[in-house]
Design a protein around this motif. Structure first.
Motif, short mmCIF file in Angstrom:
data_model
loop_
_atom_site.label_atom_id
_atom_site.label_comp_id
_atom_site.label_asym_id
_atom_site.label_seq_id
_atom_site.Cartn_x
_atom_site.Cartn_y
_atom_site.Cartn_z
N ILE A 153 27.00 17.64 8.17
CA ILE A 153 27.30 16.64 9.21
C ILE A 153 27.87 15.36 8.61
CG2 ILE A 153 26.32 15.21 11.04
CD1 ILE A 153 24.26 17.40 11.49
N TYR A 154 27.18 14.79 7.61
CA TYR A 154 27.53 13.48 7.10
C TYR A 154 28.84 13.50 6.30
CZ TYR A 154 23.01 11.35 8.22
OH TYR A 154 21.92 10.85 8.86
N GLY A 155 29.45 12.30 6.25
CA GLY A 155 30.56 12.07 5.35
C GLY A 155 30.05 11.47 4.06
N TYR A 156 30.99 11.17 3.14
CA TYR A 156 30.56 10.75 1.80
C TYR A 156 29.88 9.39 1.80
CZ TYR A 156 34.64 7.64 1.50
OH TYR A 156 35.55 6.65 1.70
N ARG A 157 30.18 8.50 2.75
CA ARG A 157 29.55 7.18 2.75
C ARG A 157 28.05 7.27 3.06
NH1 ARG A 157 34.56 6.45 5.23
NH2 ARG A 157 35.95 4.93 4.19
N ARG A 169 21.75 7.36 -9.11
CA ARG A 169 22.76 6.35 -9.42
C ARG A 169 24.13 7.03 -9.34
NH1 ARG A 169 21.48 3.28 -14.85
NH2 ARG A 169 23.27 2.09 -14.04
N CYS A 170 24.86 6.73 -8.30
CA CYS A 170 26.18 7.34 -8.11
C CYS A 170 27.02 6.44 -7.21
CB CYS A 170 26.06 8.73 -7.50
SG CYS A 170 25.23 8.75 -5.90
N SER A 171 28.30 6.52 -7.39
CA SER A 171 29.23 5.75 -6.56
C SER A 171 29.75 6.63 -5.43
CB SER A 171 30.40 5.24 -7.40
OG SER A 171 31.22 6.32 -7.81
N ARG A 172 30.25 6.00 -4.41
CA ARG A 172 30.78 6.76 -3.29
C ARG A 172 32.06 7.51 -3.69
NH1 ARG A 172 32.30 1.45 -0.64
NH2 ARG A 172 34.56 1.22 -0.93
N HIS A 173 32.78 6.99 -4.67
CA HIS A 173 33.99 7.69 -5.12
C HIS A 173 33.64 9.00 -5.82
CE1 HIS A 173 36.25 4.11 -4.09
NE2 HIS A 173 35.44 3.38 -4.85
N ARG A 174 32.56 9.01 -6.56
CA ARG A 174 32.13 10.24 -7.22
C ARG A 174 31.66 11.26 -6.19
NH1 ARG A 174 27.41 10.67 -11.90
NH2 ARG A 174 27.87 12.84 -12.55
N MET A 179 32.68 16.23 -3.10
CA MET A 179 32.77 16.86 -1.78
C MET A 179 34.15 17.47 -1.55
SD MET A 179 30.62 14.21 0.65
CE MET A 179 30.91 15.21 2.10
N LYS A 180 35.19 16.79 -1.99
CA LYS A 180 36.53 17.34 -1.85
C LYS A 180 36.68 18.63 -2.61
CE LYS A 180 39.58 13.45 -0.75
NZ LYS A 180 40.74 12.65 -1.24
N ALA A 181 36.13 18.67 -3.82
CA ALA A 181 36.24 19.88 -4.64
C ALA A 181 35.55 21.07 -3.99
CB ALA A 181 35.66 19.62 -6.03
N GLU A 182 34.50 20.82 -3.21
CA GLU A 182 33.76 21.89 -2.56
C GLU A 182 34.19 22.11 -1.11
OE1 GLU A 182 31.40 24.07 -3.79
OE2 GLU A 182 32.14 23.27 -5.70
N GLY A 183 35.13 21.32 -0.63
CA GLY A 183 35.58 21.48 0.75
C GLY A 183 34.61 20.94 1.78
N LEU A 184 33.74 20.00 1.39
CA LEU A 184 32.78 19.40 2.32
C LEU A 184 33.40 18.18 2.98
CD1 LEU A 184 29.55 19.54 0.13
CD2 LEU A 184 30.21 21.11 1.96
N HIS A 185 33.11 17.99 4.26
CA HIS A 185 33.62 16.83 4.97
C HIS A 185 32.73 16.58 6.18
CE1 HIS A 185 35.26 19.62 7.97
NE2 HIS A 185 35.72 20.33 6.95
N ALA A 186 32.87 15.40 6.75
CA ALA A 186 32.06 15.02 7.90
C ALA A 186 32.49 15.78 9.14
CB ALA A 186 32.17 13.52 8.14
N GLN A 187 31.53 16.04 10.01
CA GLN A 187 31.85 16.65 11.29
C GLN A 187 32.45 15.59 12.21
OE1 GLN A 187 31.66 19.77 12.33
NE2 GLN A 187 30.97 20.50 10.33
N VAL A 188 33.55 15.94 12.84
CA VAL A 188 34.22 14.99 13.74
C VAL A 188 34.19 15.55 15.15
CG1 VAL A 188 35.68 14.07 11.93
CG2 VAL A 188 36.45 16.05 13.23
N GLY A 189 34.45 14.68 16.11
CA GLY A 189 34.43 15.09 17.51
C GLY A 189 35.69 15.84 17.89
N TYR A 190 35.85 16.05 19.17
CA TYR A 190 37.01 16.74 19.68
C TYR A 190 38.25 15.85 19.52
CZ TYR A 190 33.66 19.88 21.86
OH TYR A 190 32.65 20.77 22.08
#
Length: 380
Positions: A153-157, A169-174, A179-190
């Protein structure tokens, strides 16, 4: 313009094939496709002179060239497959490319993967010996936590905030990179409801306005594109029809659906019919028909463009009807072995059957060729 220049090389080759391979007589083929018999006889004689003699063997130099071309084809095909499967790692670091190579070592040759991905074999072997770095092991551990934190559900932020609250200890860029490498992304609406906008650039009004009954040949032409299945991929067919007799006056095939395809069909129609200025050419609003090349050709030959309204297939119903008949009578439940066979069968259907033989209710039960012949005899 001489007869030999009125027809494309593909048209002449298919006409000759009807005589040499399918066994039709020169007189029969010439009468069906509407050319002088002596012209077709000359094409056949020229083709026979270039055919290899029976029992002739391939020269050693030609055999070597064939082997070289086959090897080149295998190499290009392998590199294409590597690019299709490895497109995600092309812009990533060397270690990501090494991981891809290890995962596909049994599928592709190592030398080919190194060439396509731009890495050295020595570096790959060193990476195998040394194993994953500390940074990579830490990325894998962090990635497992991301899977748990995201829940799909969540995005990287928000995931970064969860990880930091858990003591990581991690940055949002990491987190975004993993997540991009694994194809993960936030769920968005219609998505938003699409809005109806103006037509494409180059679109014109519907001059034809569903008036499908012109009173003379070369008054209104309609054109469209369809696709044909082959084991080599799609073959696209563009056809130009004269609305008066329903005769296909020009057509062309190609493996891609570009503006050049429809232009070839229109050029073939212009060569065959030699219409006067003012003939209307009706099409849909496809990008091939709104291209500058298409519009320039119509303007140069003083043809009147007309286009169907957006999303309204009934405005070009006659062209759609021809493709429906073609697929029911010749292509239904069939996949051609290759594009060349499909193109040859299109010539056989259009030039040898549809135009000279097939009867049409809109043409008084006559074939398109016979219907136009009687029109010419009536002196209209």
């Amino acid at each position: 313009m001489s007869n030999s220049k009125r027809y494309t090389d593909e048209f002449r080759a298919e006409a000759v094939k009807q005589v040499i391979e399918r066994g039709f007589t020169v007189v029969d083929v010439a009468s069906r496709i509407g050319i002088p018999k002596h012209t077709l006889y000359g094409w056949v004689q020229t083709a026979k002179k270039t055919m290899p003699a029976a029992g002739a063997t391939v020269a050693p130099s030609e055999s070597a060239e064939i082997r070289r071309l086959k090897a080149e084809l295998r190499r290009v095909t392998e590199e294409r497959d590597i690019l299709k499967k490895g497109r995600r790692v092309l812009c990533q670091g060397v270690r990501a490319k090494y991981a891809f190579m290890r995962a596909h070592a049994r599928e592709f040759r190592l030398v080919a993967m190194c060439r396509v991905l731009g890495v050295q074999r020595s570096g790959y072997y060193a990476w195998l010996r040394n194993g994953a770095s500390v940074r990579e092991r830490e990325d894998q551990r962090l990635l497992s936590l991301i899977w748990l934190a995201s829940g799909g559900i969540y995005g990287y932020r928000k995931i970064t905030l969860d990880l930091r609250e858990a003591g990581e200890r991690c940055s949002r860029h990491r987190v975004l990179r993993l997540m991009k490498a694994e194809g993960l992304h936030a769920q968005v609406g219609y998505g938003r409801k699409p809005r109806h906008r103006a037509g494409p650039v180059g679109g014109v009004t519907n001059v034809l306005n569903r008036d499908f009954t012109p009173q003379a040949p070369n008054t209104v032409w309609v054109t469209d594109i369809t696709y044909i299945r082959t084991y080599e991929g799609w073959l696209f067919l563009a056809a130009v029809m004269d609305l008066y007799s329903r005769q296909i006056v020009g057509w062309a095939t190609a493996p891609t659906m570009t503006s050049d395809l429809v232009l070839q069909a229109l050029v073939a129609a212009a060569w065959r019919r030699k219409p006067g200025p003012g003939v209307m050419v009706h099409s849909d609003q496809g990008c091939q028909f709104t291209s500058s090349d298409w519009q320039s050709f119509l303007k140069a030959h003083r043809m009147v463009p007309s286009m169907s309204r957006r999303g309204n297939c009934h405005d070009n119903a006659v062209a759609e009807s021809f493709f429906s008949v073609l697929k029911k009578e010749r292509i239904k439940r069939r996949i051609y072995p290759n594009r060349a066979t499909a193109a040859s069968d299109m010539f056989d259907y259009i030039e040898m059957f549809y135009n000279p033989i097939r009867r049409h209710g809109s043409a008084g039960g006559l074939s398109p060729v016979e219907f136009e012949r009687r029109y010419a005899q009536s002196g209209n």
